[in-house]
Enzyme design. Structure first.
Site: not given
Ligand code: KIV
Length: 285
Positions: A64-65, A103, A133, A135, A202
């Site tokens: 989600d980055s 994510d 994924k 969080e 992280e």
């Molecule tokens: O969204 C992302 O890039 C991440 C990584 C930093 C693990 O969750």
């Protein structure tokens, strides 16, 4: 130096030719057992995914980055499920071998386990992700179980969890004090019990990450969590040197792609202005 680089990329190529089998969640667990480190990078589009997959990466994370890197937002909070489905579809089209993890964006899994399962299902069915994924720790274990019970593999994410930035108030290292460190270890064990196949750690102290890694049967993938993890992940644009404004201690830059691109674009502008491009060979009769 250049022969060193070509030798290195040759051996990577040989590795990916010798191990053409698709990476699965089972493969990464076996990599922990055999002591082989797991490589993971982000990707958000077809072209980057194709290049990184062909280079031999084990896991591609549609992070989600993308909210920061692709859309220019300050945080990961604004990205939507529809955006994540789009980015995941693009990445999946570029991948032959890597395990593709998507994510789940902020508020797509926090409301109810049922809603989370529906949304995880969309990332699998519509986007083609191989796993998702999420969080968080103890507060999401019921949700994690529900998703896994439906046959969807889940990767966990503890430590600095960027979707909670407004709760943390800062992107500084997490779990430096005993209470938060103990909580993180407990959360990791709870996630493992809930069935996650791997766990991102992280920005936490390396000693803590190593301790968690030793206690778990599932692999840990670190970002700013030191050498003791079973694998490492970076945002691909950061490690390629396409984002000079972001320079945390944990980041190693493997190229200066921003410089290469800037020079290429400047050369193109100059060639157009000087009427050097296109030349006779670059046009049709
Ligand atoms: O969204 C992302 O890039 C991440 C990584 C930093 C693990 O969750």
């Amino acid at each position: 130096m250049s022969s060193q680089i070509s030798k290195k990329s040759e051996s990577t190529l040989v590795h990916s030719i010798l191990t053409p089998l698709k990476v699965t969640t089972q493969t990464v667990v076996e990599m922990k057992q055999s002591g082989e480190k797991i490589s993971m990078l982000t990707a958000y589009d077809f072209t980057m995914a194709r290049i990184v997959d062909t280079a031999g990466i084990d896991i591609l994370l549609v992070g989600d980055s993308a909210s920061n890197v692709m859309a220019g937002n300050d945080t990961t909070v604004p990205i939507t499920l529809e955006h994540m489905i789009y980015h995941t579809q693009c990445v999946v089209r570029g991948v032959d071998r890597a395990l593709v993890i998507a994510d789940m964006p902020f508020m797509s899994y926090q409301v109810t386990p049922k809603e989370a399962l529906t949304n995880a299902g969309r990332l699998m069915k519509e986007a083609g992700a191989h796993a998702v994924k999420l969080e968080g720790g103890r507060t999401i274990t019921d949700t994690v179980k529900k998703i896994i019970d439906a046959g969807i593999p889940v990767m966990g994410h503890l430590g600095l969890t960027p979707q909670s930035i407004y709760q943390f108030g800062t992107y500084k290292v997490r779990a430096k004090d005993r209470t938060e460190a103990d909580q993180l270890i407990e959360d990791a064990l709870k996630l493992q019990e809930a069935g996650v196949f791997a766990l991102v750690l992280e920005k936490i102290p390396s000693v803590l990450a190593a301790k968690v890694t030793k206690q778990l049967q599932i692999p840990t993938i670190g970002i700013g969590a030191g050498q003791g993890c079973d694998g490492q992940v970076l945002v691909v644009h950061d490690m390629l040197g396409m984002n000079k404004h972001f320079s945390p201690r944990f980041l190693r830059r493997y190229a200066d792609v921003e410089l290469v691109m800037t020079q290429a674009v400047q050369q193109y502008i100059e060639d157009v202005k000087n009427k050097d491009f296109p030349n006779e060979n670059e046009q049709y009769a």
